[in-house]
Write a protein that holds these residues in place. Structure first.
Motif, PDB file in Angstrom:
ATOM      1  N   ALA A  16       0.830  -1.206  -0.009  1.00 31.83           N
ATOM      2  CA  ALA A  16       0.130   0.110   0.100  1.00 31.83           C
ATOM      3  C   ALA A  16       1.056   1.345  -0.010  1.00 31.83           C
ATOM      4  O   ALA A  16       1.847   1.104   0.603  1.00 31.83           O
ATOM      5  CB  ALA A  16      -0.943   0.130   1.234  1.00 31.83           C
ATOM      6  N   ASP A  17       0.516   2.322  -0.631  1.00 29.57           N
ATOM      7  CA  ASP A  17       1.231   3.357  -0.881  1.00 29.57           C
ATOM      8  C   ASP A  17       0.562   4.712   0.127  1.00 29.57           C
ATOM      9  O   ASP A  17      -0.658   4.603   0.105  1.00 29.57           O
ATOM     10  CB  ASP A  17       0.973   4.144  -2.374  1.00 29.57           C
ATOM     11  N   PHE A  18       1.131   5.321   0.966  1.00 30.26           N
ATOM     12  CA  PHE A  18       0.783   6.205   1.970  1.00 30.26           C
ATOM     13  C   PHE A  18       1.293   7.551   1.442  1.00 30.26           C
ATOM     14  O   PHE A  18       2.326   7.714   0.949  1.00 30.26           O
ATOM     15  CB  PHE A  18       1.351   6.002   3.289  1.00 30.26           C
ATOM     16  N   GLY A  19       0.417   8.654   1.330  1.00 36.60           N
ATOM     17  CA  GLY A  19       0.893   9.931   0.989  1.00 36.60           C
ATOM     18  C   GLY A  19      -0.421  10.754   1.329  1.00 36.60           C
ATOM     19  O   GLY A  19      -1.449  10.697   2.038  1.00 36.60           O
ATOM     20  N   THR A  20      -0.429  11.903   0.497  1.00 36.49           N
ATOM     21  CA  THR A  20      -1.326  13.187   0.696  1.00 36.49           C
ATOM     22  C   THR A  20      -1.867  13.286  -0.567  1.00 36.49           C
ATOM     23  O   THR A  20      -1.091  13.188  -1.743  1.00 36.49           O
ATOM     24  CB  THR A  20      -0.931  14.162   1.361  1.00 36.49           C
ATOM     25  N   PHE A  36      -3.053  12.231  -5.920  1.00 32.74           N
ATOM     26  CA  PHE A  36      -2.239  11.493  -4.903  1.00 32.74           C
ATOM     27  C   PHE A  36      -0.837  11.602  -4.968  1.00 32.74           C
ATOM     28  O   PHE A  36      -0.389  11.190  -6.201  1.00 32.74           O
ATOM     29  CB  PHE A  36      -2.668   9.995  -4.691  1.00 32.74           C
ATOM     30  N   VAL A  37      -0.210  11.904  -3.791  1.00 35.07           N
ATOM     31  CA  VAL A  37       1.263  12.148  -3.810  1.00 35.07           C
ATOM     32  C   VAL A  37       2.264  11.094  -3.013  1.00 35.07           C
ATOM     33  O   VAL A  37       1.665  11.398  -1.675  1.00 35.07           O
ATOM     34  CB  VAL A  37       1.995  13.379  -3.735  1.00 35.07           C
ATOM     35  N   LYS A  38       2.690   9.996  -3.375  1.00 36.37           N
ATOM     36  CA  LYS A  38       3.187   9.121  -2.683  1.00 36.37           C
ATOM     37  C   LYS A  38       4.507   9.633  -1.688  1.00 36.37           C
ATOM     38  O   LYS A  38       5.105  10.224  -2.218  1.00 36.37           O
ATOM     39  CB  LYS A  38       3.511   7.690  -3.396  1.00 36.37           C
ATOM     40  N   TYR A  84      -4.516   1.717  -2.086  1.00 39.77           N
ATOM     41  CA  TYR A  84      -4.509   0.175  -1.852  1.00 39.77           C
ATOM     42  C   TYR A  84      -5.178  -0.472  -2.770  1.00 39.77           C
ATOM     43  O   TYR A  84      -6.527   0.020  -2.892  1.00 39.77           O
ATOM     44  CB  TYR A  84      -4.776  -0.148  -0.339  1.00 39.77           C
ATOM     45  N   ALA A  85      -4.976  -1.191  -3.401  1.00 45.02           N
ATOM     46  CA  ALA A  85      -5.663  -2.013  -4.491  1.00 45.02           C
ATOM     47  C   ALA A  85      -6.297  -1.284  -5.539  1.00 45.02           C
ATOM     48  O   ALA A  85      -7.584  -1.389  -5.971  1.00 45.02           O
ATOM     49  CB  ALA A  85      -6.919  -2.976  -4.000  1.00 45.02           C
ATOM     50  N   GLY A  86      -5.769  -0.186  -6.069  1.00 40.38           N
ATOM     51  CA  GLY A  86      -6.104   0.666  -6.974  1.00 40.38           C
ATOM     52  C   GLY A  86      -7.154   1.697  -6.361  1.00 40.38           C
ATOM     53  O   GLY A  86      -7.660   2.608  -7.068  1.00 40.38           O
ATOM     54  N   GLU A  87      -7.445   1.564  -5.308  1.00 40.34           N
ATOM     55  CA  GLU A  87      -8.394   2.602  -4.544  1.00 40.34           C
ATOM     56  C   GLU A  87      -7.830   3.615  -3.628  1.00 40.34           C
ATOM     57  O   GLU A  87      -6.676   3.127  -3.034  1.00 40.34           O
ATOM     58  CB  GLU A  87      -9.564   1.717  -3.904  1.00 40.34           C
ATOM     59  N   ILE A 113     -12.584   6.630  -0.249  1.00 38.65           N
ATOM     60  CA  ILE A 113     -12.764   8.153  -0.723  1.00 38.65           C
ATOM     61  C   ILE A 113     -13.171   8.029  -2.291  1.00 38.65           C
ATOM     62  O   ILE A 113     -12.501   7.378  -3.153  1.00 38.65           O
ATOM     63  CB  ILE A 113     -11.478   9.067  -0.669  1.00 38.65           C
ATOM     64  N   ASP A 114     -14.300   8.592  -2.685  1.00 39.43           N
ATOM     65  CA  ASP A 114     -14.783   8.623  -3.845  1.00 39.43           C
ATOM     66  C   ASP A 114     -14.083   9.700  -4.759  1.00 39.43           C
ATOM     67  O   ASP A 114     -13.490  10.897  -4.175  1.00 39.43           O
ATOM     68  CB  ASP A 114     -16.403   8.999  -4.153  1.00 39.43           C
ATOM     69  N   GLY A 115     -13.447   9.491  -5.867  1.00 42.33           N
ATOM     70  CA  GLY A 115     -12.762  10.079  -6.708  1.00 42.33           C
ATOM     71  C   GLY A 115     -13.371  11.649  -6.999  1.00 42.33           C
ATOM     72  O   GLY A 115     -12.459  12.628  -6.635  1.00 42.33           O
ATOM     73  N   GLU A 116     -14.606  11.822  -7.621  1.00 42.06           N
ATOM     74  CA  GLU A 116     -15.012  13.051  -7.711  1.00 42.06           C
ATOM     75  C   GLU A 116     -15.484  13.711  -6.562  1.00 42.06           C
ATOM     76  O   GLU A 116     -14.987  14.843  -6.420  1.00 42.06           O
ATOM     77  CB  GLU A 116     -16.122  12.944  -8.932  1.00 42.06           C
TER      78      GLU A 116
END
Length: 121
Positions: A16-20, A36-38, A84-87, A113-116
C-alpha cells in the motif's frame, strides 16, 4: 502475561502507498487538479472480518471500512491517505502497538474516498 500476536511474513505480500492529495497543475489545461502524491510504501496484510465483526459494524462508519495490518511504524498518522488495490482510502482509526515487544503491528481502519466528490462510499 498477555500473549503477543505474530503474523507469518508471507501474509504481508501486498503493498500500500501512503501519502497526501495535493493540487498539481495540469500542463494541458492549466488547471490545478487534486492528485495523490506517494510518500512511502509498506507491505500490508488485509485482515478479514469475522461474521461477528460484520454484524457489529452495521449502521456505523465502519460498515464499509477495511482493515490493513502493517509492521509498527511511527510514520503513519491519520492525516495520510492510503492507495491500496487501486482505490484511495482515508485512515479513520489507527490501533498502534508501541510496546517493547520484538514484533509489533498496527491495525489501520480505512474508508474509501470517492474520486470526484471526495465523499466516502
Amino acid at each position: 502475561m498477555p500473549r503477543t500476536v505474530s503474523y507469518s511474513p508471507y501474509l504481508f505480500s501486498e503493498r500500500a502507498d501512503f501519502g497526501t492529495t495535493k493540487s498539481i497543475l495540469n500542463e494541458n489545461s492549466g488547471v490545478n487538479e487534486p492528485k495523490f502524491v506517494k510518500q512511502f510504501s509498506l507491505h500490508v496484510y488485509p485482515q478479514k472480518r469475522t461474521l461477528d465483526m460484520q454484524y457489529r459494524a452495521l449502521g456505523t462508519n465502519y460498515q464499509n471500512a477495511i482493515t490493513l495490518v502493517v509492521r509498527h511504524t511511527h510514520r503513519i498518522n491519520d492525516q495520510l491517505e492510503v492507495k491500496y488495490a487501486g482505490e484511495l482510502y482515508k485512515i479513520i482509526n489507527i490501533s498502534s502497538d508501541d510496546s517493547a515487544n520484538y514484533q509489533t503491528y498496527d491495525f489501520l481502519t480505512l474508508q474509501r474516498i470517492d474520486g470526484e466528490s471526495g465523499l466516502n462510499g
